[in-house]
Design an enzyme around this catalytic site. Structure first.
Site, PDB file in Angstrom:
ATOM      1  N   ARG A  51      -4.533   4.536  -8.160  1.00  0.00           N
ATOM      2  CA  ARG A  51      -4.583   5.927  -8.836  1.00  0.00           C
ATOM      3  C   ARG A  51      -4.250   6.825 -10.128  1.00  0.00           C
ATOM      4  O   ARG A  51      -3.930   7.787 -11.109  1.00  0.00           O
ATOM      5  CB  ARG A  51      -3.860   6.514  -7.594  1.00  0.00           C
ATOM      6  CG  ARG A  51      -3.730   6.487  -6.169  1.00  0.00           C
ATOM      7  CD  ARG A  51      -2.508   7.128  -5.599  1.00  0.00           C
ATOM      8  NE  ARG A  51      -2.772   6.614  -3.903  1.00  0.00           N
ATOM      9  CZ  ARG A  51      -2.958   7.683  -3.247  1.00  0.00           C
ATOM     10  NH1 ARG A  51      -3.691   8.433  -3.496  1.00  0.00           N
ATOM     11  NH2 ARG A  51      -3.461   7.052  -2.232  1.00  0.00           N
ATOM     12  N   LEU A  96       1.167  -0.947  -0.342  1.00  0.00           N
ATOM     13  CA  LEU A  96       0.243  -0.089   0.109  1.00  0.00           C
ATOM     14  C   LEU A  96       0.836   1.555  -0.057  1.00  0.00           C
ATOM     15  O   LEU A  96       1.875   1.604   0.547  1.00  0.00           O
ATOM     16  CB  LEU A  96      -1.387   0.293   1.525  1.00  0.00           C
ATOM     17  CG  LEU A  96      -1.978  -0.751   0.868  1.00  0.00           C
ATOM     18  CD1 LEU A  96      -2.901  -0.870   2.777  1.00  0.00           C
ATOM     19  CD2 LEU A  96      -3.294  -0.060   0.316  1.00  0.00           C
ATOM     20  N   ASP A  97       1.098   2.232  -0.595  1.00  0.00           N
ATOM     21  CA  ASP A  97       1.514   3.554  -0.991  1.00  0.00           C
ATOM     22  C   ASP A  97       1.492   4.571  -0.064  1.00  0.00           C
ATOM     23  O   ASP A  97       0.622   4.138   1.376  1.00  0.00           O
ATOM     24  CB  ASP A  97       1.476   3.927  -2.338  1.00  0.00           C
ATOM     25  CG  ASP A  97       0.077   4.672  -2.307  1.00  0.00           C
ATOM     26  OD1 ASP A  97      -0.067   5.398  -1.216  1.00  0.00           O
ATOM     27  OD2 ASP A  97      -0.465   5.311  -3.250  1.00  0.00           O
ATOM     28  N   TYR A  98       2.055   5.170   0.703  1.00  0.00           N
ATOM     29  CA  TYR A  98       3.029   6.065   1.710  1.00  0.00           C
ATOM     30  C   TYR A  98       1.310   6.622   2.265  1.00  0.00           C
ATOM     31  O   TYR A  98       1.395   6.417   3.916  1.00  0.00           O
ATOM     32  CB  TYR A  98       4.155   7.170   0.632  1.00  0.00           C
ATOM     33  CG  TYR A  98       4.118   7.535   2.173  1.00  0.00           C
ATOM     34  CD1 TYR A  98       5.419   7.362   3.152  1.00  0.00           C
ATOM     35  CD2 TYR A  98       3.868   9.472   2.217  1.00  0.00           C
ATOM     36  CE1 TYR A  98       6.056   8.035   4.112  1.00  0.00           C
ATOM     37  CE2 TYR A  98       4.105   9.593   3.387  1.00  0.00           C
ATOM     38  CZ  TYR A  98       5.485   9.368   4.413  1.00  0.00           C
ATOM     39  OH  TYR A  98       5.183  10.058   5.540  1.00  0.00           O
TER      40      TYR A  98
END
Length: 281
Positions: free
Chosen positions: A201, A101-103
């Site tokens: 995204r 999971l990104d930042y």
């Protein structure tokens, strides 16, 4: 398996704690103190920590972690930002995450001490469900792409600025629903069957929509439910049973695939021999 990893894998100690124990002479191999950090534990080795035998276990341990925003899913960050391994209890710091999971994203992250399980789950088409919020109303073009899929030669919008990924193909969403909508936002729940780099995204970025919030709430039937942020839980017995069934089915499918491939090669060789025989005749 490297000594510190072996100890961490089969005891309550983390790798860092294992390193300290090795340095302090608390680890023995066949009754002799072992201070070689790079030692590769072999079958038949008798490893002891503080005089107690380390008993190898073939059991798989899997946890669910509710990842907070502002935390990286990586071991180290060259900019000194917090990672999940700064947040997780020491006993889980050798666990491997299933995907990322990104930042700026949060929610369900599965971690396990089995690389085989990680690979199987990541390579699968198990459904991943997310709650997300974008900064504009959903358009008919978005709806069509969610239903039909999307192929982009340039999928950099929504990706990380340093990403080297340009083109991307998006499979049709397994499910999506608009949960609420305003003039300058839309909240959705979407289910996809892939786990590509910043997939959602990038998808909405193509339509000039920015994802404001992104939270994974389910992965292959494993649900986040009411697990608090930055907390972990072990798999339930049912979840373990389902995982074992999944792994068993996967192995059976691979075995069948290998068998079919071998039979196809044999048939190909047989056809070549028949052609040669026909030419001679």
């Amino acid at each position: 398996m490297r000594l510190n990893k072996y100890i961490a894998h089969h005891t309550k100690y983390s790798r860092r704690e294992a390193d300290r124990l090795i340095e302090e002479g608390e680890v023995t191999l066949n009754k002799k103190v072992l201070r070689d950090f790079a030692y590769d534990v072999q079958e038949g080795d008798h490893i002891y920590v503080k005089g107690r035998p380390v008993k190898p276990s073939n059991e798989i341990t899997v946890i669910v972690y509710n990842k907070p925003k502002g935390v990286l899913v990586t071991k180290k960050d060259d900019r000194g930002r917090a990672t999940i391994y700064h947040k997780l209890p020491g006993k889980f710091r050798h666990f491997v995450p299933v995907g990322r999971l990104d930042y700026a994203s949060e929610g369900l992250l599965i971690l396990t001490d089995s690389v085989e399980v990680v690979t199987a789950l990541m390579d699968s088409d198990l459904e991943r469900t997310y709650n997300l919020k974008i900064d504009k109303p959903v358009t008919q073009e978005m709806v069509a792409a969610m239903n039909e899929g999307l192929v982009l030669d340039d999928a950099r919008a929504g990706g990380h600025e340093k990403s080297k990924i340009y083109g991307m193909e998006f499979a049709p969403f397994a499910h999506f629903e608009i949960r609420s909508e305003g003039k300058s936002y839309t909240k959705l729940r979407v289910t996809i069957t892939e786990g590509k780099n910043r997939e959602l995204r990038r998808f909405f970025g193509h339509f000039d929509a920015k994802v404001l919030d992104l939270k994974r709430v389910a992965y292959g039937g494993i649900e986040l439910n009411n697990l608090p942020t930055n907390k972990t839980r072990f798999f339930s017995r049912k979840e373990y049973d389902d995982l074992h069934k999944f792994m068993k089915q996967l192995k059976a499918e691979k075995k069948t695939e290998v068998k079919n491939r071998a039979n196809a090669l044999k048939q190909e060789e047989a056809n070549k021999k028949d052609k040669k025989s026909a030419k001679k005749d």
